[in-house]
Write a protein that holds these residues in place. Structure first.
Motif, PDB file in Angstrom:
ATOM      1  N   LYS A   3       0.733  -1.214  -0.001  1.00 10.41           N
ATOM      2  CA  LYS A   3       0.041   0.163   0.113  1.00 10.41           C
ATOM      3  C   LYS A   3       0.823   1.068  -0.008  1.00 10.41           C
ATOM      4  CE  LYS A   3      -3.808  -2.019   2.490  1.00 10.41           C
ATOM      5  NZ  LYS A   3      -4.712  -2.115   3.505  1.00 10.41           N
ATOM      6  N   ASN A   7       0.624   5.710  -0.182  1.00 15.98           N
ATOM      7  CA  ASN A   7       0.001   6.956  -0.247  1.00 15.98           C
ATOM      8  C   ASN A   7       0.944   8.279  -0.142  1.00 15.98           C
ATOM      9  OD1 ASN A   7       0.892   6.944   2.503  1.00 15.98           O
ATOM     10  ND2 ASN A   7      -0.853   6.996   3.272  1.00 15.98           N
ATOM     11  N   CYS A   8       0.635   9.248  -0.597  1.00 16.47           N
ATOM     12  CA  CYS A   8       1.037  10.407  -0.789  1.00 16.47           C
ATOM     13  C   CYS A   8       0.637  11.543   0.371  1.00 16.47           C
ATOM     14  CB  CYS A   8       1.362  10.901  -2.322  1.00 16.47           C
ATOM     15  SG  CYS A   8       2.103  12.436  -2.504  1.00 16.47           S
ATOM     16  N   ARG A   9       1.485  11.870   1.149  1.00 16.16           N
ATOM     17  CA  ARG A   9       1.285  12.909   1.995  1.00 16.16           C
ATOM     18  C   ARG A   9       0.943  14.261   1.348  1.00 16.16           C
ATOM     19  NH1 ARG A   9       5.857  11.289   5.401  1.00 16.16           N
ATOM     20  NH2 ARG A   9       5.480   9.112   5.961  1.00 16.16           N
ATOM     21  N   VAL A  10       1.510  14.494   0.126  1.00 21.20           N
ATOM     22  CA  VAL A  10       1.364  15.820  -0.501  1.00 21.20           C
ATOM     23  C   VAL A  10      -0.066  15.892  -1.182  1.00 21.20           C
ATOM     24  CG1 VAL A  10       2.372  17.417  -2.094  1.00 21.20           C
ATOM     25  CG2 VAL A  10       3.847  16.239  -0.502  1.00 21.20           C
ATOM     26  N   CYS A  11      -0.226  14.914  -1.977  1.00 22.48           N
ATOM     27  CA  CYS A  11      -1.236  14.987  -2.717  1.00 22.48           C
ATOM     28  C   CYS A  11      -2.401  14.222  -2.457  1.00 22.48           C
ATOM     29  CB  CYS A  11      -1.010  14.790  -4.403  1.00 22.48           C
ATOM     30  SG  CYS A  11      -0.616  13.193  -4.647  1.00 22.48           S
ATOM     31  N   ASN A  12      -2.238  13.281  -1.343  1.00 24.97           N
ATOM     32  CA  ASN A  12      -3.254  12.330  -0.866  1.00 24.97           C
ATOM     33  C   ASN A  12      -3.649  11.123  -1.948  1.00 24.97           C
ATOM     34  OD1 ASN A  12      -3.550  13.388   1.762  1.00 24.97           O
ATOM     35  ND2 ASN A  12      -5.222  14.860   0.669  1.00 24.97           N
ATOM     36  N   TYR A  13      -2.657  10.959  -2.766  1.00 18.95           N
ATOM     37  CA  TYR A  13      -2.857   9.480  -3.742  1.00 18.95           C
ATOM     38  C   TYR A  13      -2.504   8.472  -2.875  1.00 18.95           C
ATOM     39  CZ  TYR A  13      -2.112   6.633  -7.594  1.00 18.95           C
ATOM     40  OH  TYR A  13      -1.917   5.542  -8.541  1.00 18.95           O
ATOM     41  N   GLN A  14      -3.580   7.550  -3.181  1.00 14.82           N
ATOM     42  CA  GLN A  14      -3.449   6.203  -2.435  1.00 14.82           C
ATOM     43  C   GLN A  14      -3.734   5.110  -3.422  1.00 14.82           C
ATOM     44  OE1 GLN A  14      -6.310   6.041   0.714  1.00 14.82           O
ATOM     45  NE2 GLN A  14      -5.324   7.457   1.922  1.00 14.82           N
ATOM     46  N   THR A  15      -2.838   4.043  -3.491  1.00 13.31           N
ATOM     47  CA  THR A  15      -2.903   2.582  -3.948  1.00 13.31           C
ATOM     48  C   THR A  15      -2.320   1.594  -3.468  1.00 13.31           C
ATOM     49  OG1 THR A  15      -2.798   1.970  -6.324  1.00 13.31           O
ATOM     50  CG2 THR A  15      -0.905   2.952  -5.457  1.00 13.31           C
TER      51      THR A  15
END
Length: 62
Positions: free
Chosen positions: A6, A8-16
């Protein structure tokens, strides 16, 4: 054993999430790893055993 990764990016909130590695019975023919598809510019889970020589993918294996 297969794992689920899993991210996730803390900057843009992208999750996968991705499946990584094969199962107990099919690891020699089915080995999904995360890959960047250069043509669609998307992250995908791709069977490395079949697509390892495909120049359209950049595989994340580290």
């Amino acid at each position: 054993m297969a794992e689920i990764l899993k991210a996730n990016c803390r900057v843009c909130n992208y999750q996968t999430s991705f499946r990584y590695g094969g199962g107990r019975f099919d690891f020699q023919t089915f080995n999904p790893v995360p890959a960047y598809d250069k043509t669609t510019e998307e992250l995908e889970s791709v069977n490395y055993k079949l697509e390892k020589d495909n120049p359209d993918y950049i595989f994340y294996t580290d």
